[in-house]
Design an enzyme around this catalytic site. Structure first.
Site, PDB file in Angstrom:
ATOM      1  N   SER A 511       0.919  -1.370  -0.068  1.00 51.46           N
ATOM      2  CA  SER A 511      -0.055  -0.058   0.044  1.00 51.46           C
ATOM      3  C   SER A 511       0.918   1.178   0.130  1.00 51.46           C
ATOM      4  O   SER A 511       1.741   1.474  -0.983  1.00 51.46           O
ATOM      5  CB  SER A 511      -0.840   0.066   1.221  1.00 51.46           C
ATOM      6  OG  SER A 511      -1.808   0.863   1.079  1.00 51.46           O
ATOM      7  N   HIS A 624      -7.681  -5.428  -1.384  1.00 50.84           N
ATOM      8  CA  HIS A 624      -6.382  -4.798  -0.801  1.00 50.84           C
ATOM      9  C   HIS A 624      -5.937  -5.578   0.413  1.00 50.84           C
ATOM     10  O   HIS A 624      -4.861  -5.535   0.923  1.00 50.84           O
ATOM     11  CB  HIS A 624      -6.859  -3.318  -0.530  1.00 50.84           C
ATOM     12  CG  HIS A 624      -5.719  -2.358  -0.253  1.00 50.84           C
ATOM     13  ND1 HIS A 624      -4.662  -2.170  -1.257  1.00 50.84           N
ATOM     14  CD2 HIS A 624      -5.225  -1.864   0.855  1.00 50.84           C
ATOM     15  CE1 HIS A 624      -3.765  -1.129  -0.738  1.00 50.84           C
ATOM     16  NE2 HIS A 624      -4.026  -1.246   0.609  1.00 50.84           N
TER      17      HIS A 624
END
Length: 650
Positions: A511, A624
């Site tokens: 991320s 994610h």
């Protein structure tokens, strides 16, 4: 005596994930959740367990089967235990007698129950679920008219809002308590059951911001009144024992710090409309902001009142550790316990006994109890057998200098039985966020890398939480600036260690950590290999494709890209792709809506056009959160590919 082995990738299936301990009102028993990986089903199973609060009896499994049973909550009178279970496909409320027996299903709507709480009289629940549309759409096309229209892990918004309902303990048709073109969540009932507090964003521009407010209404049909000032993010309401005050947490999103403004604990007194701040002099934020891959089913953090109403208990994040703090109405907050530990949640009995779930670098999460006299007892030993078999890497807390006078905090994870005369490769790990932190809890991935012979540096650069207001705001309008200098300063620190090979240093992160990984290899050739995960490379294109970036990036990058395109490109790693010479592995989930897979595609194509060493791995049906809650088979392959890449180049 058998020799111990290092932690392996396959130990992902061995560690049992303990979470969400809830103590009975009389302080005698603890219900908690144990989640295990179901290797054959490529998924997870969660069961409720029961333990005595005095540690005198062996904990035992309370529910069984192939479902996920979670969120155990005692009735106020202690006679029943309610929980959420997906044993009939979607999460619904179930109840069973406190002494065991067959559970009965309370709710049965078409949509899952996301949260619930008991009524004070133990005869009903208020709960949150999505409203079912009156008419099903005839077409499968998506018609989008709002800026907020998708969310990672959930997918595209279906147009249905979450609202609060009430239902009796025996089930039946629920009564709807809230409605409107907005979500209403986090319900809590006043001690006399006459008022409901909840959280909702009812601002005029609610579809283009991330605000939330605390609201209060008389039930069943009073008019909701907003408690908080509609200028930020507020939630987690909790009524005082006498119902005269309401605690909550949150922060304004205003100049100069915007969304990085430190959250505080507040106490609202309705009679005077006074909002008292409890953490004003502490320079730390409530809650647990640590990042780990060895948690599952951790509940949202809510403040908890003491029985006399003179103080509020809350988790606070501080320099990698998370503790329960007692926050008095007047005076300085004090930690409830000491030492380096990661406390993930806690509850309190009527007599003041506190139970909490905590882990350390050397121990996955277990359950602990603190009696009213302050005596702490460890209740569970769920992962003792696993720990008996493995040799963990030694952890050393470190500080190193970045800019003049700036000390960066982190931890070294060393290979087990490190030979001080040998030379080991090293890897710098960068957490996501950027507004999160590496903590002192158990981290499977770090132990795997250490077990394969790598020295791992976990670092909390500027932008991390847990170090005060100025530190967490250190990335505002400066991504790739001070934060990058903090990370890359880890290289000379590693090179100063006699047992680290300065020619074999790698870098990785996910991320935001992937962003810094991409940024770093475009700024320096000091790294021999890199792995970037669920990352971003083009901040300009990300703005319009991520589920959240259009909500907060104006603060992070000094305006929108339509007004500040040059700066967005200046701070995009893709701009510096011609400088990238480090062999790079790109790992990305195909259903990632936070950092869409197009970011990985852009970087891969550019590097291939440049003739650089790059490999792109796409994980189907993953979002994610792959590294923390993805399909086990994909989590294993992810670790295999990370290790394989570093083994090849370091």
């Amino acid at each position: 005596m058998m020799s111990k082995r290092s932690v392996t990738i396959d130990d992902l299936h061995s560690v049992k994930l303990v979470a969400d301990p809830n103590i009975s009102p009389d302080g005698s028993r603890i219900a908690y959740v144990v989640t295990t990986v179901d290797k054959e089903a490529n998924g997870y199973r969660s069961a409720l367990w029961m333990a005595s609060a005095d540690g005198g009896a062996e904990p035992f499994q309370f529910t069984g089967g192939h479902a996920k049973d979670a969120n155990p909550r005692w009735s106020p009178d202690g006679a029943h235990l309610a929980f959420l279970s997906n044993r009939n496909e979607t999460n619904q409320i179930y109840v069973m007698a406190a002494d065991g027996g067959e559970a009965w299903q309370v709710t049965s709507g078409p949509n899952a129950v996301s949260e619930f709480t008991w009524s004070p009289d133990s005869q009903s629940f208020v709960f949150v679920t999505k409203i079912e549309p009156e008419e099903k759409p005839e077409s499968d096309t998506k018609v989008i008219s709002t800026l907020r229209h998708k969310f990672d892990g959930e997918g595209f918004w279906d147009g249905n809002h979450r609202h609060i309902f009430r239902v009796g303990i025996q089930g039946g048709d629920p009564d709807q308590l809230t409605d409107g073109d907005w979500d209403s969540t986090q319900p809590t009932l006043a001690p006399d059951g006459s008022q409901l507090s909840f959280v909702s964003n009812r601002s005029d521009d609610r579809n283009s911001n991330s605000k939330s407010d605390v609201w209060v209404m008389d039930i069943p049909d009073g008019e909701p009144a907003r408690v908080t000032p509609e200028d930020g993010v507020y939630g987690a309401p909790a009524w005082s024992p006498d119902g005269s005050r309401l605690a909550y947490a949150g922060n304004p999103v205003v100049e100069p710090y915007g969304p990085t403004t430190l959250a505080d604990l507040y106490v609202w007194e309705p009679e005077s409309d006074e909002h008292r701040r409890l953490l004003v002099n502490l320079d730390r934020e409530p809650g647990n902001s640590a990042i780990s891959d060895s948690r599952y089913g951790v509940p949202a953090a809510f403040p908890t009142w003491t029985s006399d109403g003179n103080a509020v208990l809350s988790l606070l994040s501080d320099s990698g550790s998370i503790h329960v703090y007692t926050c008095p109405m007047d005076g300085q907050p004090q930690p409830f316990s000491e030492g380096a530990r990661d406390i993930q949640s806690f509850t309190r009995a009527n007599d003041g006994t506190v139970v909490f779930a905590a882990s350390t670098f050397s121990n996955p999460t277990e359950v602990f109890v603190v009696s009213p006299n302050g005596t702490e007892t460890r209740i569970t030993h769920t992962n003792d057998r696993f720990l008996e078999d493995v040799e963990l890497g030694e952890i050393e807390e470190v500080h190193y200098e970045s800019d003049p006078g700036v000390q960066v905090h982190g931890w070294l994870v060393k290979p087990p039985n490190l030979n001080p005369d040998a030379k080991y490769p090293a890897i710098i790990q960068i957490h996501g966020g950027p507004h999160g932190m590496y903590g002192v809890g158990f981290f499977h991935e770090m132990q795997v890398l250490a077990g394969r012979g790598y020295v791992v540096l976990m670092t909390n650069p500027r932008g991390s939480t847990g170090y005060g207001q100025e530190w967490v705001a250190g990335t505002l309008s400066d991504w790739g600036g001070a934060d990058y200098r903090d990370v890359v300063a880890g290289v000379p620190f590693l090179e100063s260690l006699s047992y680290v090979d300065p020619e074999r240093v790698g870098i990785t992160g996910g991320s935001y950590g992937g962003y810094i990984t991409n940024w770093a290899i475009g700024q320096t050739d000091r790294f021999k290999a890199a792995v970037t995960m669920r990352s971003t490379c083009n901040r300009l294109s990300l703005y319009g494709t991520s589920d959240l970036n259009a909500m907060y990036n104006d603060w992070e990058f000094g305006g929108s890209p339509y007004d500040n395109a040059a700066f967005y490109l200046e701070r995009s790693p893709l701009t510096y792709v011609k400088n990238m010479r480090t062999p790079l592995l790109i790992l990305h989930s195909e259903n990632d809506l936070r950092c869409p897979i197009s970011q990985g595609e852009e970087l891969f194509v550019a590097l291939k056009k440049m003739g650089q060493e790059v490999e792109f791995v796409r994980f189907p049906d993953e979002s994610h959160g792959l590294s923390r809650a993805g399909q086990p088979v994909h989590r294993v392959e992810r670790l295999e590919r990370i290790c394989g890449w570093f083994d090849k180049y370091l």
